[in-house]
Design a protein around this motif. Sequence first.
Motif, short mmCIF file in Angstrom:
data_model
loop_
_atom_site.label_atom_id
_atom_site.label_comp_id
_atom_site.label_asym_id
_atom_site.label_seq_id
_atom_site.Cartn_x
_atom_site.Cartn_y
_atom_site.Cartn_z
N LEU A 366 10.40 -9.71 0.10
CA LEU A 366 10.02 -9.86 -1.29
C LEU A 366 8.79 -10.74 -1.43
O LEU A 366 7.82 -10.39 -2.12
N PHE A 367 8.79 -11.90 -0.77
CA PHE A 367 7.64 -12.80 -0.88
C PHE A 367 6.41 -12.22 -0.21
O PHE A 367 5.28 -12.42 -0.67
N ASN A 368 6.59 -11.49 0.90
CA ASN A 368 5.46 -10.80 1.51
C ASN A 368 4.83 -9.83 0.51
O ASN A 368 3.60 -9.73 0.39
N ARG A 369 5.69 -9.11 -0.18
CA ARG A 369 5.20 -8.10 -1.12
C ARG A 369 4.52 -8.74 -2.32
O ARG A 369 3.46 -8.29 -2.76
N ILE A 370 5.13 -9.79 -2.86
CA ILE A 370 4.53 -10.47 -4.01
C ILE A 370 3.15 -11.00 -3.65
O ILE A 370 2.17 -10.81 -4.39
N GLU A 371 3.06 -11.69 -2.51
CA GLU A 371 1.77 -12.24 -2.08
C GLU A 371 0.76 -11.13 -1.86
O GLU A 371 -0.42 -11.27 -2.23
N SER A 372 1.19 -10.03 -1.28
CA SER A 372 0.27 -8.91 -1.03
C SER A 372 -0.20 -8.30 -2.34
O SER A 372 -1.39 -7.97 -2.49
N TYR A 373 0.72 -8.11 -3.29
CA TYR A 373 0.31 -7.61 -4.61
C TYR A 373 -0.76 -8.52 -5.22
O TYR A 373 -1.77 -8.05 -5.77
N ILE A 374 -0.54 -9.82 -5.14
CA ILE A 374 -1.50 -10.76 -5.72
C ILE A 374 -2.86 -10.63 -5.06
O ILE A 374 -3.89 -10.56 -5.73
N GLN A 375 -2.89 -10.57 -3.74
CA GLN A 375 -4.15 -10.49 -3.02
C GLN A 375 -4.87 -9.17 -3.29
O GLN A 375 -6.11 -9.10 -3.25
N LEU A 376 -4.11 -8.12 -3.58
CA LEU A 376 -4.72 -6.83 -3.90
C LEU A 376 -5.09 -6.70 -5.37
O LEU A 376 -5.70 -5.70 -5.77
N GLY A 377 -4.70 -7.69 -6.17
CA GLY A 377 -5.01 -7.64 -7.60
C GLY A 377 -3.99 -6.91 -8.43
O GLY A 377 -4.21 -6.69 -9.64
N ASP A 378 -2.87 -6.52 -7.85
CA ASP A 378 -1.79 -5.85 -8.60
C ASP A 378 -0.89 -6.92 -9.23
O ASP A 378 0.27 -7.11 -8.84
N LEU A 379 -1.44 -7.64 -10.19
CA LEU A 379 -0.77 -8.83 -10.71
C LEU A 379 0.49 -8.50 -11.51
O LEU A 379 1.45 -9.28 -11.50
N ASP A 380 0.49 -7.40 -12.23
CA ASP A 380 1.69 -7.02 -13.00
C ASP A 380 2.87 -6.74 -12.08
O ASP A 380 4.00 -7.14 -12.36
N LYS A 381 2.59 -6.08 -10.95
CA LYS A 381 3.67 -5.81 -9.99
C LYS A 381 4.19 -7.12 -9.39
O LYS A 381 5.41 -7.29 -9.20
N ALA A 382 3.28 -8.03 -9.09
CA ALA A 382 3.70 -9.33 -8.54
C ALA A 382 4.57 -10.07 -9.53
O ALA A 382 5.62 -10.63 -9.17
N LEU A 383 4.15 -10.09 -10.78
CA LEU A 383 4.92 -10.81 -11.80
C LEU A 383 6.27 -10.15 -12.04
O LEU A 383 7.28 -10.83 -12.23
N ASN A 384 6.32 -8.82 -12.01
CA ASN A 384 7.60 -8.13 -12.17
C ASN A 384 8.58 -8.54 -11.08
O ASN A 384 9.77 -8.78 -11.35
N ASP A 385 8.10 -8.63 -9.84
CA ASP A 385 8.97 -9.06 -8.74
C ASP A 385 9.43 -10.50 -8.93
O ASP A 385 10.59 -10.83 -8.68
N LEU A 386 8.53 -11.37 -9.35
CA LEU A 386 8.89 -12.78 -9.57
C LEU A 386 9.92 -12.90 -10.69
O LEU A 386 10.89 -13.67 -10.59
N ASN A 387 9.73 -12.14 -11.77
CA ASN A 387 10.69 -12.18 -12.87
C ASN A 387 12.06 -11.67 -12.45
O ASN A 387 13.10 -12.26 -12.79
#
Length: 493
Positions: A366-387
């Motif tokens: 999960l954290f790998n994916r969140i960090e990867s989303y952030i680095q790729l600019g997919d911020l909504d996906k990262a925030l959805n995972d965090l929520n």
Amino acid sequence: MKYTYTLLIVLSLCCSGCNDFLNEAPDNRIEVNTLDKASELLVAAYPNVDYLFTDWFTEEAEYIETNNQTPLMTESFMWEELGSYDDTNSPSGYWYAAYKSIAQANSALEALENIEDEDDVYRNAIKGEAFLCRAYSHFMIATLFCNNYDSTTAIKDMGIPYVAESEKQLIKEYDRGTLANTYEKIEADLLAGLKLVSDDYYSGSKKYHFTKQAAYAFASRFYLYKKDYNKSIEYADKVFGGSAINKAYIKDLIAYSEQSGVTEKMQFYINNGDASNILIVEKLVSIGLRHNYGYRTAIKSWNALFEATIFSGNDFRYRYMSYYGDGSRNVIKAAKFDEEFYKESLTATTGYPFYVQAVFRGEDLLFNRIESYIQLGDLDKALNDLNEFSQYRYSTPVTLTISDVQTYYTTVDEEGVTVVPSEKEALLQLCLSEKRKEYIHEGMRWFDIKRYNIEVTHITFDHKKLVLEKNDLRKVLQIPIDATEAGLTKNPR
């Protein structure tokens, strides 16, 4: 960059401490002439030494007046060159254990070449596990003893000796090579292992060997550190079964809280029937888990860490996981690992302390994916995972917006100017903060400090302030003394 490395250093010295009592590898004098015997060699192909010493480098550690201090812990806490050796709680101990594991994997691979057996499916499964074990140990050594991977500098940065065959001569020269070359070889072994590894030949929980899922988890972390973020996401999703978070791989802290005592909580945390524990390794331990030794997390610091949150309600990690070593010490500890003792025989009074640790967990993915989303600019996906993750860690989950996160991480600088982080910076801070809380006292925080150039401050016993700067060269651990005396190039200081 060449150096002379002897069998004494690679094999004998790394075995000079405790015997690998946890493993059931065959006697070295027995000819490995069946697939079963080759498979047994891989029991010892996982480093059985912990990396909990990395916690002493981080902001999780502070001077505890009532604790017993050891030279190794003090040197680690002050980021000094390590003159003390401990075969279970030190960088040198991990270095030797990892290379010993690599030797086991190589022995299995070479044995397979000479075994006459028509069961090629079984043969390939053993080969796949051996490739993965060899890749994992090299990856961990490189992560600790080399610079962070950056494609623009890796062709110049020093790597580590990549040992791909058993030593058959007393004195052999190795080329340390470049970090780019090291990562290329790790990736080649990783992909070969992914192609061949099978779950069909393990019994029980299957958690003590590289299964397909464990291999995917390793791949997700490898590609995160390599900054190939799309692949990190791809392999995380292979375990989750899709882009949604698979709750089965997130540890149930409500069930954890219902355990009857601290020991029961520790045993629950590392239970091999828990899907969140993807790959479990048995490890020797001495003072690494003991609250009354060294530099630990003080009660006030623990409280401050978990009380600082943007989410609402009780943090289950804060509420259920902490316990005090005893009433006289200003120290707090996460109830995660249960130290056990292995007796050399039923009537023996001597033996070895050990514990088991999940070196890959579902939360990693999960954290790998969140960090990867952030680095790729997919911020909504990262925030959805965090929520969504907050639903499993907080009693009163909230749905945050990116603006909420930016506001929370807004600061005022020394000149009184309000500093609003970018959306990307704010989400990354939240990701690393939640990851720090999730992995407290597991030896994982150091890797993020190193990868993101985070500054760390320590206060010594005599109230002196020590700072490990953002780009401090000491974040790359020094090669063990025995290896450098044999000619291996030191890391710069």
